[in-house]
Design a protein around this motif. Structure first.
Motif, mmCIF file in Angstrom:
data_model
loop_
_atom_site.group_PDB
_atom_site.id
_atom_site.type_symbol
_atom_site.label_atom_id
_atom_site.label_comp_id
_atom_site.label_asym_id
_atom_site.label_seq_id
_atom_site.Cartn_x
_atom_site.Cartn_y
_atom_site.Cartn_z
ATOM 1 N N MET A 1 0.850 -1.196 0.000
ATOM 2 C CA MET A 1 0.000 0.000 0.000
ATOM 3 C C MET A 1 0.895 1.260 0.000
ATOM 4 O O MET A 1 1.885 1.323 0.703
ATOM 5 N N ASN A 2 0.491 2.246 -0.818
ATOM 6 C CA ASN A 2 1.209 3.523 -0.835
ATOM 7 C C ASN A 2 0.930 4.293 0.465
ATOM 8 O O ASN A 2 -0.153 4.144 1.047
ATOM 9 N N ASP A 3 1.884 5.123 0.859
ATOM 10 C CA ASP A 3 1.584 6.042 1.966
ATOM 11 C C ASP A 3 0.520 7.035 1.493
ATOM 12 O O ASP A 3 -0.515 7.206 2.104
ATOM 13 N N VAL A 4 0.844 7.716 0.377
ATOM 14 C CA VAL A 4 -0.065 8.745 -0.133
ATOM 15 C C VAL A 4 -0.149 8.635 -1.656
ATOM 16 O O VAL A 4 0.881 8.469 -2.322
ATOM 17 N N ILE A 5 -1.355 8.742 -2.195
ATOM 18 C CA ILE A 5 -1.512 8.910 -3.645
ATOM 19 C C ILE A 5 -2.059 10.311 -3.870
ATOM 20 O O ILE A 5 -3.017 10.738 -3.203
ATOM 21 N N ILE A 6 -1.421 11.015 -4.793
ATOM 22 C CA ILE A 6 -1.875 12.361 -5.138
ATOM 23 C C ILE A 6 -2.512 12.273 -6.515
ATOM 24 O O ILE A 6 -1.904 11.756 -7.456
ATOM 25 N N VAL A 7 -3.733 12.752 -6.634
ATOM 26 C CA VAL A 7 -4.424 12.713 -7.929
ATOM 27 C C VAL A 7 -4.276 14.089 -8.571
ATOM 28 O O VAL A 7 -4.819 15.074 -8.076
ATOM 29 N N GLY A 8 -3.491 14.162 -9.655
ATOM 30 C CA GLY A 8 -3.303 15.438 -10.351
ATOM 31 C C GLY A 8 -1.868 15.918 -10.276
ATOM 32 O O GLY A 8 -1.331 16.085 -9.182
ATOM 33 N N ALA A 9 -1.253 16.098 -11.456
ATOM 34 C CA ALA A 9 0.145 16.564 -11.510
ATOM 35 C C ALA A 9 0.214 18.017 -11.967
ATOM 36 O O ALA A 9 1.061 18.395 -12.760
ATOM 37 N N GLY A 10 -0.724 18.850 -11.473
ATOM 38 C CA GLY A 10 -0.623 20.295 -11.671
ATOM 39 C C GLY A 10 0.275 20.860 -10.575
ATOM 40 O O GLY A 10 0.878 20.098 -9.800
ATOM 41 N N PRO A 11 0.359 22.186 -10.475
ATOM 42 C CA PRO A 11 1.258 22.772 -9.466
ATOM 43 C C PRO A 11 0.935 22.351 -8.031
ATOM 44 O O PRO A 11 1.849 22.092 -7.244
ATOM 45 N N ALA A 12 -0.359 22.246 -7.695
ATOM 46 C CA ALA A 12 -0.704 21.897 -6.305
ATOM 47 C C ALA A 12 -0.326 20.443 -6.008
ATOM 48 O O ALA A 12 0.221 20.139 -4.939
ATOM 49 N N GLY A 13 -0.601 19.549 -6.945
ATOM 50 C CA GLY A 13 -0.273 18.138 -6.725
ATOM 51 C C GLY A 13 1.232 17.923 -6.681
ATOM 52 O O GLY A 13 1.742 17.187 -5.807
ATOM 53 N N LEU A 14 1.955 18.547 -7.583
ATOM 54 C CA LEU A 14 3.415 18.357 -7.616
ATOM 55 C C LEU A 14 4.055 18.915 -6.347
ATOM 56 O O LEU A 14 4.980 18.324 -5.781
ATOM 57 N N MET A 15 3.542 20.073 -5.895
ATOM 58 C CA MET A 15 4.117 20.667 -4.673
ATOM 59 C C MET A 15 3.840 19.767 -3.467
ATOM 60 O O MET A 15 4.717 19.575 -2.617
ATOM 61 N N THR A 16 2.639 19.200 -3.406
ATOM 62 C CA THR A 16 2.330 18.285 -2.292
ATOM 63 C C THR A 16 3.288 17.091 -2.334
ATOM 64 O O THR A 16 3.822 16.660 -1.302
ATOM 65 N N ALA A 17 3.510 16.575 -3.541
ATOM 66 C CA ALA A 17 4.404 15.421 -3.688
ATOM 67 C C ALA A 17 5.816 15.781 -3.218
ATOM 68 O O ALA A 17 6.474 14.997 -2.518
ATOM 69 N N CYS A 18 6.285 16.970 -3.594
ATOM 70 C CA CYS A 18 7.633 17.396 -3.174
ATOM 71 C C CYS A 18 7.728 17.448 -1.650
ATOM 72 O O CYS A 18 8.731 17.027 -1.060
ATOM 73 N N GLU A 19 6.691 17.981 -1.016
ATOM 74 C CA GLU A 19 6.709 18.116 0.441
ATOM 75 C C GLU A 19 6.767 16.758 1.129
ATOM 76 O O GLU A 19 7.509 16.554 2.084
ATOM 77 N N LEU A 20 5.955 15.830 0.621
ATOM 78 C CA LEU A 20 5.920 14.502 1.241
ATOM 79 C C LEU A 20 7.242 13.781 1.017
ATOM 80 O O LEU A 20 7.805 13.180 1.940
ATOM 81 N N ALA A 21 7.749 13.859 -0.199
ATOM 82 C CA ALA A 21 8.993 13.157 -0.508
ATOM 83 C C ALA A 21 10.154 13.738 0.300
ATOM 84 O O ALA A 21 11.020 13.001 0.778
ATOM 85 N N LEU A 22 10.151 15.060 0.496
ATOM 86 C CA LEU A 22 11.205 15.691 1.301
ATOM 87 C C LEU A 22 11.199 15.124 2.717
ATOM 88 O O LEU A 22 12.239 14.949 3.345
ATOM 89 N N ALA A 23 9.989 14.813 3.213
ATOM 90 C CA ALA A 23 9.868 14.263 4.570
ATOM 91 C C ALA A 23 10.053 12.744 4.576
ATOM 92 O O ALA A 23 9.823 12.093 5.593
ATOM 93 N N GLY A 24 10.426 12.171 3.444
ATOM 94 C CA GLY A 24 10.713 10.744 3.393
ATOM 95 C C GLY A 24 9.479 9.865 3.249
ATOM 96 O O GLY A 24 9.529 8.667 3.508
ATOM 97 N N ILE A 25 8.367 10.457 2.840
ATOM 98 C CA ILE A 25 7.123 9.681 2.670
ATOM 99 C C ILE A 25 7.029 9.234 1.210
ATOM 100 O O ILE A 25 7.207 10.046 0.298
ATOM 101 N N SER A 26 6.715 7.963 0.994
ATOM 102 C CA SER A 26 6.628 7.492 -0.391
ATOM 103 C C SER A 26 5.284 7.927 -0.968
ATOM 104 O O SER A 26 4.242 7.770 -0.332
ATOM 105 N N CYS A 27 5.312 8.534 -2.142
ATOM 106 C CA CYS A 27 4.039 8.931 -2.730
ATOM 107 C C CYS A 27 4.060 8.766 -4.237
ATOM 108 O O CYS A 27 5.109 8.810 -4.870
ATOM 109 N N THR A 28 2.860 8.541 -4.764
ATOM 110 C CA THR A 28 2.680 8.353 -6.196
ATOM 111 C C THR A 28 1.732 9.436 -6.668
ATOM 112 O O THR A 28 0.744 9.723 -5.998
ATOM 113 N N VAL A 29 2.046 10.035 -7.818
ATOM 114 C CA VAL A 29 1.134 11.011 -8.422
ATOM 115 C C VAL A 29 0.514 10.349 -9.647
ATOM 116 O O VAL A 29 1.242 9.785 -10.473
#
Ligand SMILES: Cc1cc2nc3c(=O)[nH]c(=O)nc-3n(C[C@H](O)[C@H](O)[C@H](O)COP(=O)(O)OP(=O)(O)OC[C@H]3O[C@@H](n4cnc5c(N)ncnc54)[C@H](O)[C@@H]3O)c2cc1C
Length: 476
Positions: A1-29
């Protein structure tokens, strides 16, 4: 199971992904598009969004690429001097949205985020432990949390049924990308009794031009836009070679709740507003930075139980305020009344001459004045406000924030057991309280005397003796 799935690779989704990945959380967009977006909508980045990007080391690259305007002459005020803002970024930065998205995508990829295209979400179910998504091709995905960053027509928002109250503006905006011969660049907005025309530079001789008119006609877009410029601006600036057109209907809507169980909404999925004022993407980027560290803290197991709910509590009022402001400005420029506009211009000019008026108007447009409610009574007045940048013994505060942790501004050290959540930094210009705890998103969590530090650390970052799932510094 993924920690977080982000739906949407616009600016808001990509920024959320960057934040989670910076904190070491695995996420898929996941995104339904076949690849990167080539279309640009937003052009303006305001000071607070730039500060937040600076807190992740991305602002200076954008400033170098964009066109920083210190003074703008919008239709609703005679002039607005962003240059007077007390920030490292006293400007409205004109930079096409796809440039900002490219930068966010590169960072997300560098941080190890998995971005999947041709992946349209069509169904979502959740229970107390997880969220399950179904894609159009039948693929099933599961995650502990899902972030809906899928834009104004968000499927995620519809599936969690949190509503999207508001309506559409009755008149469409006509947009085109054209060449304008090199000369003095036209003003960004110009207003007449027929409506408003907008000109935004891509920086390479191409311009996005737009016309938002009080009367709709069936003319071809380009002819109508040129005519609108001639009537409102007195010239069409010799625009030619139209390569792209759009007829776009702006909306003013907001989700009732930014959270539904294990699902969160960010960006246009949570709120849409008129493009006048250039706020949408700025707000979405800041939603993402507000949510990212909180989700990460929860997944790491050290978030206080109330933390995740502060996302809605903090960002929904900001979304409402932005919506009200952009709606007010739109009403003015589309009023068709020269008298109303002139009265407003004079009123704004008078307000901008006073310190409090300037702070309020520039602060709202730039996002610098938005603050969050303090968590608890008797808080220091700085609590919940944006932390101003300043020198410390470890570099500027916004450089220290780049690790994505809290920063304790104080002459006191942070115990080793907490160093993966809190970095210490000694301010070199001591003007404020004895100590301040700055959140990873650059807002003041707590400020006060040295005696209060330990209590603030326990409240925001969990007790030091708690076992840390990261396995580092597990005991005090
Ligand atoms: C004319 C115009 C001018 C603007 N000017 C400005 C400005 O100057 N400054 C500013 O800040 N903002 C401006 N905005 C607003 C800004 O463009 C938006 O706020 C911003 O793009 C929203 O970003 P987002 O990431 O929330 O959503 P989007 O950029 O819309 O991204 C959503 C993504 O989700 C994907 N998606 C959608 N549905 C699904 C699904 N079911 N499954 C998988 N993926 C899905 C889409 O393919 C898309 O990639 C403007 C908007 C317009 C229209």
């Amino acid at each position: 199971m993924n920690d977080v799935i982000i739906v949407g690779a616009g600016p808001a989704g990509l920024m959320t992904a960057c934040e989670l990945a910076l904190a070491g959380i695995s996420c898929t967009v996941v995104d339904r598009r076949g690849g990167e977006s080539t279309v640009t909508r937003a052009f303006g980045l305001h000071a607070r969004a730039l500060e937040v990007l600076d807190a992740r080391g991305m602002a200076d690259e954008l400033v170098a690429r964009g066109n920083p305007l210190r003074t703008v002459y919008p239709a609703y005020a005679s002039r607005v001097d962003f240059g007077r803002l007390d920030t490292r970024y006293p400007m409205l930065l004109l930079v096409p949205q796809n440039g900002t998205e490219k930068l966010l995508r590169r960072r997300a990829t560098d941080l190890g985020v998995d971005i999947r295209h041709h992946a349209r979400v069509v169904d979502l179910t959740q229970d107390a432990e997880s969220v399950r998504l179904r894609l159009e091709d039948g693929t099933e995905l599961a995650a502990q949390y899902v972030v809906g960053a899928d834009g104004a027509h968000s499927t995620v928002r519809d599936l969690v049924d949190v509503g999207f109250a508001g309506d559409a503006y009755s008149l469409p905006m006509l947009l085109a990308d054209v060449r304008i011969p090199a000369s003095e660049p036209p003003p960004i907005t110009q207003v007449g009794t027929e409506g408003v025309v907008v000109t935004l530079p891509f920086g390479d001789g191409w311009f996005r031009v737009g016309a938002w008119l009080r009367e709709e006609r069936d003319d071809a877009e380009f002819a109508r836009i040129r005519e609108a410029f001639r009537r409102i601006a007195g010239t069409d600036y010799g625009m030619s070679e139209p390569r792209w057109f759009s007829r776009f209907t702006a909306e003013r809507r907001q989700a009732r709740s930014y959270r539904s169980g294990r699902v969160f909404l960010v960006g246009d999925a949570a709120h849409v507003n008129s493009p006048i004022g250039g706020q949408g993407m700025n707000t979405g980027i800041q939603d993402a930075v507000n949510l990212g560290w909180k989700l990460a803290a929860d997944l790491r197991g050290w978030a206080p139980p109330w933390l995740l709910d502060t996302y809605h509590a903090e960002r929904h009022p900001v979304g409402s305020a932005v919506l009200a402001m952009t709606d007010h400005l739109t009403g003015l420029v589309l009023s068709g009344s020269r008298l109303r506009l002139e009265v407003n211009r004079r009123f704004m000019a008078a307000l901008l001459h006073t310190g409090p008026g300037r702070r309020r108007i520039l602060g709202s447009l730039s996002g610098l004045e938005f603050a969050y409610p303090p968590a608890g009574p008797g808080a220091h007045p700085l609590t919940g406000r944006r932390a101003a940048d300043g020198p410390t013994d470890r570099g500027r505060l916004y450089e220290v924030l780049r690790a994505g942790t809290f920063v304790l501004l104080s002459d006191q050290e942070v115990p080793l057991s907490r160093r993966n959540r809190v970095r210490p930094a000694r301010p070199l210009r001591a003007t404020g309280p004895e100590a301040a705890l700055i959140r990873p998103d650059g807002y003041v969590a707590w400020a006060g005397d040295r005696d209060g530090i330990e209590q603030a650390l326990v409240k925001w970052c969990g007790p030091a003796h708690r076992t840390d799932p990261e396995g580092r510094h597990a005991t005090a």
